[in-house]
Scaffold this active site. Structure first.
Site, mmCIF file in Angstrom:
data_model
loop_
_atom_site.group_PDB
_atom_site.id
_atom_site.type_symbol
_atom_site.label_atom_id
_atom_site.label_comp_id
_atom_site.label_asym_id
_atom_site.label_seq_id
_atom_site.Cartn_x
_atom_site.Cartn_y
_atom_site.Cartn_z
ATOM 1 N N ARG A 62 0.758 -1.184 0.121
ATOM 2 C CA ARG A 62 0.067 -0.091 0.101
ATOM 3 C C ARG A 62 0.863 1.283 0.120
ATOM 4 N NH1 ARG A 62 -4.568 -0.497 4.280
ATOM 5 N NH2 ARG A 62 -5.250 1.511 3.409
ATOM 6 N N GLN A 94 -11.246 8.819 7.751
ATOM 7 C CA GLN A 94 -10.915 7.634 7.755
ATOM 8 C C GLN A 94 -9.782 6.909 7.070
ATOM 9 O OE1 GLN A 94 -15.028 5.178 8.107
ATOM 10 N NE2 GLN A 94 -15.258 7.031 6.719
ATOM 11 N N ASP A 97 -4.187 7.547 3.834
ATOM 12 C CA ASP A 97 -3.149 8.032 3.067
ATOM 13 C C ASP A 97 -2.965 9.463 3.319
ATOM 14 O OD1 ASP A 97 -6.244 8.211 1.143
ATOM 15 O OD2 ASP A 97 -5.035 10.196 1.557
ATOM 16 N N HIS A 112 -8.358 6.550 11.710
ATOM 17 C CA HIS A 112 -7.903 5.294 11.735
ATOM 18 C C HIS A 112 -6.186 5.243 11.448
ATOM 19 C CE1 HIS A 112 -12.105 3.834 9.948
ATOM 20 N NE2 HIS A 112 -12.014 4.112 11.483
ATOM 21 N N CYS A 120 5.698 1.210 18.031
ATOM 22 C CA CYS A 120 6.014 0.294 18.714
ATOM 23 C C CYS A 120 4.864 -0.711 18.926
ATOM 24 C CB CYS A 120 6.610 0.351 20.124
ATOM 25 S SG CYS A 120 7.415 -1.070 20.787
ATOM 26 N N GLY A 181 -17.606 9.857 0.151
ATOM 27 C CA GLY A 181 -16.906 8.702 -0.090
ATOM 28 C C GLY A 181 -16.809 7.674 0.774
ATOM 29 N N SER A 183 -18.694 4.164 2.710
ATOM 30 C CA SER A 183 -20.012 3.087 2.544
ATOM 31 C C SER A 183 -20.864 3.212 3.576
ATOM 32 C CB SER A 183 -19.227 1.676 2.239
ATOM 33 O OG SER A 183 -18.528 1.323 3.143
ATOM 34 N N GLU A 209 -22.763 6.117 -4.845
ATOM 35 C CA GLU A 209 -23.861 4.963 -4.405
ATOM 36 C C GLU A 209 -24.261 5.409 -3.047
ATOM 37 O OE1 GLU A 209 -21.607 0.694 -5.484
ATOM 38 O OE2 GLU A 209 -20.365 2.525 -4.384
ATOM 39 N N ALA A 225 -16.191 12.333 -5.812
ATOM 40 C CA ALA A 225 -15.715 13.521 -5.190
ATOM 41 C C ALA A 225 -15.073 14.488 -6.136
ATOM 42 C CB ALA A 225 -14.794 12.837 -4.155
HETATM 43 N N1 APR Z 1 -16.003 9.697 -5.224
HETATM 44 C C1 APR Z 1 -16.792 9.482 -3.950
HETATM 45 N N2 APR Z 1 -17.164 8.324 -3.484
HETATM 46 C C2 APR Z 1 -16.525 7.404 -4.080
HETATM 47 C C3 APR Z 1 -15.773 7.320 -5.335
HETATM 48 C C4 APR Z 1 -15.388 8.529 -5.826
HETATM 49 N N3 APR Z 1 -14.791 8.623 -6.877
HETATM 50 N N4 APR Z 1 -15.469 5.928 -5.684
HETATM 51 C C5 APR Z 1 -16.102 5.035 -4.885
HETATM 52 N N5 APR Z 1 -16.714 5.911 -3.799
HETATM 53 C C6 APR Z 1 -17.419 5.470 -2.913
HETATM 54 C C7 APR Z 1 -18.087 3.977 -2.947
HETATM 55 O O1 APR Z 1 -19.532 4.081 -3.505
HETATM 56 C C8 APR Z 1 -18.238 3.416 -1.519
HETATM 57 O O2 APR Z 1 -19.369 3.763 -0.904
HETATM 58 O O3 APR Z 1 -16.685 5.322 -1.756
HETATM 59 C C9 APR Z 1 -17.063 4.539 -0.655
HETATM 60 C C10 APR Z 1 -15.771 3.446 -0.350
HETATM 61 O O4 APR Z 1 -16.319 2.819 0.615
HETATM 62 P P1 APR Z 1 -15.409 1.756 1.405
HETATM 63 O O5 APR Z 1 -14.529 1.119 0.446
HETATM 64 O O6 APR Z 1 -16.077 1.033 2.250
HETATM 65 O O7 APR Z 1 -14.496 2.683 2.245
HETATM 66 P P2 APR Z 1 -14.505 3.327 3.580
HETATM 67 O O8 APR Z 1 -16.079 3.586 3.922
HETATM 68 O O9 APR Z 1 -13.776 4.628 3.754
HETATM 69 O O10 APR Z 1 -14.258 2.284 4.659
HETATM 70 C C11 APR Z 1 -14.097 2.564 6.030
HETATM 71 O O11 APR Z 1 -13.011 0.343 6.652
HETATM 72 O O12 APR Z 1 -11.912 -1.102 5.647
HETATM 73 C C12 APR Z 1 -11.873 -0.199 6.851
HETATM 74 O O13 APR Z 1 -10.408 1.205 8.051
HETATM 75 C C13 APR Z 1 -10.955 1.054 6.771
HETATM 76 O O14 APR Z 1 -11.293 3.450 6.763
HETATM 77 C C14 APR Z 1 -11.779 2.250 6.332
HETATM 78 C C15 APR Z 1 -12.967 1.943 6.787
#
Ligand code: APR
Length: 235
Positions: A62, A94, A97, A112, A120, A181, A183, A209, A225
């Protein structure tokens, strides 16, 4: 449009989606990391205790992917908004990066953790430190001064996120709450919108979504975004 009055206090929460257009994979969407990797083997304290080499190979991959990415228009627009709101915006992410910072944001709260910090694994009290290292073999992984192996400064499943007291305080003060962005399946972040709304804040979701916690939002702006953030917030 999301209108921001001079008295408004904006709380922005970002998820993996805000960095998708920079080339960083999300977790649960199409091509998501947890679609091709098992979180229980890579992102839990138990997984690290059982197999630190594999966990470090994952975070090293990553780090390498991240080095090829640049902030997108959403990151730079949020930095500009922070500047224009002069202290009335709180940016919590969350994401591990550093694209918000590279996009110009001055204060980013990484609930996060951060990909380019390590600490450590024995909690000897040493503060997390900057570490851009790539470790593909256990022998390459540095040791802490106390002798323990170091681990990524990332909040794993089953661990408590960082800065929670401050985050709850800022949620109480927010008059406008926006998620970009995410879920909406991972707690405690998934509950923030409901908490902010319960305290009277206007709540917005920006993404392609509907999130799992869609009912906590007054309005969903459908799109990416980089498309939405530069044009949605009006002061
Ligand atoms: N612009 C905006 N949103 C987007 C885009 C985009 N270009 N592409 C995808 N998405 C949305 C998707 O629709 C999805 O609902 O971003 C969301 C990403 O969801 P996840 O992959 O579940 O990520 P996130 O919600 O940040 O995860 C939360 O879970 O795995 C752990 O610690 C990790 O911080 C992370 C936490």
């Amino acid at each position: 449009m999301i209108h921001l009055a001079p008295t408004d206090r904006l709380f922005v929460l970002t998820g993996a989606g805000v960095s998708a257009e920079s080339g960083l994979p999300t977790f649960r969407g199409a091509g998501g990391i947890w679609r091709t990797h098992r979180a229980t083997d890579l992102a839990t304290p138990e997984a690290f205790a059982a197999d630190p080499q594999t966990v470090w190979q994952f975070y090293s991959w990553r780090r390498e992917v991240h080095e090829t990415c640049k902030p997108n228009a959403a990151h730079t627009a949020l930095a500009e908004l922070e500047r224009r709101m002069s202290g009335r915006m709180y940016l919590c992410t969350q994401n591990v990066d550093e694209l918000h910072e590279r996009g110009g944001s001055q204060r980013v709260v990484h609930m996060h953790g951060e990909l380019f910090r390590s600490r450590c694994s024995a909690r000897c009290g040493r503060e997390p430190f900057v570490d851009r290292g790539v470790y593909n073999a256990l022998a390459e992984v540095p040791r802490c001064d106390c002798g323990a192996i170091i681990r990524p400064h990332v909040c794993w499943f089953g661990e408590t996120p960082y800065f929670m007291d401050e985050i709850f305080r800022m949620l109480e003060q927010a008059t406008v709450f926006a998620v970009i962005g995410s879920s909406g399946v991972v707690e405690p972040a998934a509950s923030f919108a409901g908490m902010a709304r319960h305290r009277g804040a206007r709540t917005y979701y920006l993404g392609p979504e509907a999130p799992a916690n869609a009912t906590a939002f007054d309005r969903w702006f459908e799109g990416t975004a980089a498309e939405l953030v530069p044009r949605l917030f009006s002061l």
